[in-house]
Design a protein around this motif. Structure first.
Motif, PDB file in Angstrom:
ATOM      1  N   SER A 101       0.891  -1.107  -0.144  1.00 22.50           N
ATOM      2  CA  SER A 101      -0.143   0.097  -0.194  1.00 22.50           C
ATOM      3  C   SER A 101       0.935   1.236   0.017  1.00 22.50           C
ATOM      4  O   SER A 101       0.321   2.572  -0.119  1.00 22.50           O
ATOM      5  N   ASP A 208      -7.308   4.737   4.773  1.00 21.59           N
ATOM      6  CA  ASP A 208      -6.272   3.777   4.896  1.00 21.59           C
ATOM      7  C   ASP A 208      -6.624   2.623   5.718  1.00 21.59           C
ATOM      8  O   ASP A 208      -6.454   3.023   7.009  1.00 21.59           O
ATOM      9  N   TYR A 211      -4.980  -2.025   8.778  1.00 22.96           N
ATOM     10  CA  TYR A 211      -4.918  -2.789   9.972  1.00 22.96           C
ATOM     11  C   TYR A 211      -6.372  -3.341  10.412  1.00 22.96           C
ATOM     12  O   TYR A 211      -6.522  -4.029  11.139  1.00 22.96           O
ATOM     13  N   SER A 238      -3.951  -3.471   2.260  1.00 24.81           N
ATOM     14  CA  SER A 238      -2.926  -4.202   2.081  1.00 24.81           C
ATOM     15  C   SER A 238      -2.981  -5.779   2.671  1.00 24.81           C
ATOM     16  O   SER A 238      -3.639  -5.869   3.625  1.00 24.81           O
ATOM     17  N   SER A 240      -0.191  -6.832   3.851  1.00 23.76           N
ATOM     18  CA  SER A 240       1.121  -6.889   4.568  1.00 23.76           C
ATOM     19  C   SER A 240       0.946  -7.250   5.967  1.00 23.76           C
ATOM     20  O   SER A 240       1.511  -7.944   6.808  1.00 23.76           O
TER      21      SER A 240
HETATM   22  C1  LIG Z   1      -1.164   3.094   7.816  1.00 23.77           C
HETATM   23  C2  LIG Z   1       0.029   2.489   6.774  1.00 23.77           C
HETATM   24  N1  LIG Z   1      -0.449   2.535   5.492  1.00 23.77           N
HETATM   25  C3  LIG Z   1       0.376   1.708   4.748  1.00 23.77           C
HETATM   26  C4  LIG Z   1       1.488   1.156   5.002  1.00 23.77           C
HETATM   27  C5  LIG Z   1       2.364   0.523   3.898  1.00 23.77           C
HETATM   28  O1  LIG Z   1       2.343  -0.889   3.806  1.00 23.77           O
HETATM   29  P1  LIG Z   1       2.524  -1.874   3.105  1.00 23.77           P
HETATM   30  O2  LIG Z   1       3.190  -0.909   1.731  1.00 23.77           O
HETATM   31  O3  LIG Z   1       3.140  -2.920   3.555  1.00 23.77           O
HETATM   32  O4  LIG Z   1       1.032  -2.381   2.315  1.00 23.77           O
HETATM   33  C6  LIG Z   1       1.781   1.014   6.460  1.00 23.77           C
HETATM   34  C7  LIG Z   1       2.819   0.162   7.011  1.00 23.77           C
HETATM   35  O5  LIG Z   1       3.328   0.070   8.086  1.00 23.77           O
HETATM   36  C8  LIG Z   1       0.750   1.665   7.542  1.00 23.77           C
HETATM   37  O6  LIG Z   1       1.000   1.609   8.664  1.00 23.77           O
END
Ligand SMILES: Cc1ncc(COP(=O)(O)O)c(C=O)c1O
Length: 411
Positions: A101, A208, A211, A238, A240
């Protein structure tokens, strides 16, 4: 022979150089790493095997057989999952798969922001978002939070103030569902208020939600994107946090009119195909069982961290129990400067994120720190917090008592 000198050829305006990686700290509380014991390795292996055997030949084409928006079965999974869990109604054509993301942030910023623009953002927010805005020369107006996320009275006041100054913010950026770093969840009523204010001022919302799957009781309000009656919400997410960050798979949900502008900026000819295929195979079968297991493990680690802080720092560490996620946002006494604590803590093997990097108000962040509890083992969490307390006492005289032992008496 003298080495070729690239320095005079470098483009102007580059960011400061990256730092060489020296391995992880022994007690690693930084970044947004995940829990190694909850990586579903066997199921990912099986998914990779199955999908490659079945569809491996499609790797011969850029974008597989799915086009530049990403592997279609993964977008199909997302469309039904977002509907089921967050109420988001979107078609597969309104989803763009990105390289994490972080790339989503770049693409949304890329189509909306010019140097000198203004955006609204939670006062405590994700460092990756704050640093991008700073680099772009964008003015980020921070809105304070309370235990229920962004405060709507403060948002209304900021919007009114900007309007008086004839400034139309480009977006309201929010992490409403398990906020980073505070761990708060914006209740449904506040979401309505935010949508109403945004609509009244003609400002889009940038949601966003990365989580949102990691909530202790599994219950979440609908996404802002789902609740909006008038569009105007760009939603990103995401894999992630719900699966693993190293795969680098994120996504954007937006109308085609916007996605088509972002596609034109996404110049990597598609995000990595193998990781999308593996997730597209793994998720429909296992996502719903994996996430509650992961979340249970994270909750246990959080409890270990809170216990360790209470034991080692006593009242010198203040925090609210977050509603989910992987971070604890901690306030130390005012005497502690977490940016100054960073280096000696790291020298002792403890990596922490200093608060000023996670807020629009550096003074507010001075004695705060963000601790990620997902990656270290419970033993490392306990030992790391004990070491941090020793270093903090040495540098700043607090905590005065460690593990309930008066420090002067021991010295
Ligand atoms: C609020 C938020 N947005 C975006 C990201 C980016 O994550 P990723 O690129 O791994 O999806 C993070 C990563 O910690 C985040 O905390």
């Amino acid at each position: 022979m003298t080495a070729f000198d690239f320095a005079p050829l470098l483009a102007t305006g580059l960011p400061p150089p990256g730092v060489r990686w020296n391995g992880f700290a022994k007690y690693n509380f930084i970044g947004g790493h995940n829990d190694p014991d909850n990586v579903p390795v066997d199921q990912l292996v099986a998914a990779a095997n199955d999908v490659l055997k079945r569809e491996g030949k499609s790797l011969a084409t850029y974008g597989l057989a799915s086009g530049p928006q990403g592997y279609r079965p993964l977008r199909e999974f997302l469309a039904q999952k977002l509907k089921r869990t967050a109420g988001v109604s979107c078609t597969v054509d309104e989803i763009l798969i990105t390289s994490g993301s972080l790339q989503s942030l770049n693409l949304v910023n890329g189509i909306l922001l010019n140097r000198g623009d203004t955006v609204i953002i939670e006062q405590e927010s994700y460092q990756g978002s704050l640093s991008r805005l700073q680099r772009l020369g964008v003015n980020a107006v921070g809105i304070p939070l309370d235990g229920d996320g962004m405060r709507m009275d403060a948002l209304a006041a900021a919007l009114d103030d900007l309007k008086r100054r004839a400034i139309r913010p480009k977006y309201i950026y929010t992490i409403p569902t398990v906020q980073n770093p505070t761990g708060t969840i914006l209740p449904e009523a506040r979401r309505y208020d935010m949508l109403r204010l945004a609509q009244a001022h003609g400002v889009p919302i940038f949601e966003d939600d990365c989580y949102a799957d990691l909530i202790w009781d599994g219950r979440r309000p609908p996404a802002l994107h789902a609740m909006s009656q008038h569009g105007g919400v760009i939603h990103i997410g995401s894999f992630s946090k719900s699966i693993v960050p190293a795969l680098r798979v994120g996504y954007i949900v937006a109308e085609w009119e916007l996605l088509s502008r972002m596609l034109a900026l996404k110049t990597d000819a598609g995000s990595g195909a193998l990781e999308q295929m593996v997730l597209g195979e793994y998720c429909p079968a296992h996502f719903d069982t994996h996430v509650p297991e992961l979340t249970r493990g994270l909750r246990k680690k959080l409890e270990t961290l809170m216990d360790a802080l209470n034991e080692q720092f006593g009242t010198a560490a203040e925090f609210d129990d977050p509603k989910g996620g992987i971070f604890l946002w901690v306030k130390f006494p005012d005497a502690v400067d977490t940016q100054k604590l960073f280096a000696p803590a790291l020298a002792a093997g403890v990596a922490i994120n200093p608060g000023p990097e996670w807020t629009t108000d550096k003074a507010y962040g001075k004695s705060r720190t963000r601790l990620c509890f997902a990656n270290p083992s419970p033993e490392a969490i306990r030992a790391g917090v004990a070491t941090l307390a020793e270093v903090c006492r040495r540098e700043f005289g607090v905590p005065n008592r460690i593990a309930n032992v008066e420090q002067r008496a021991r010295a």
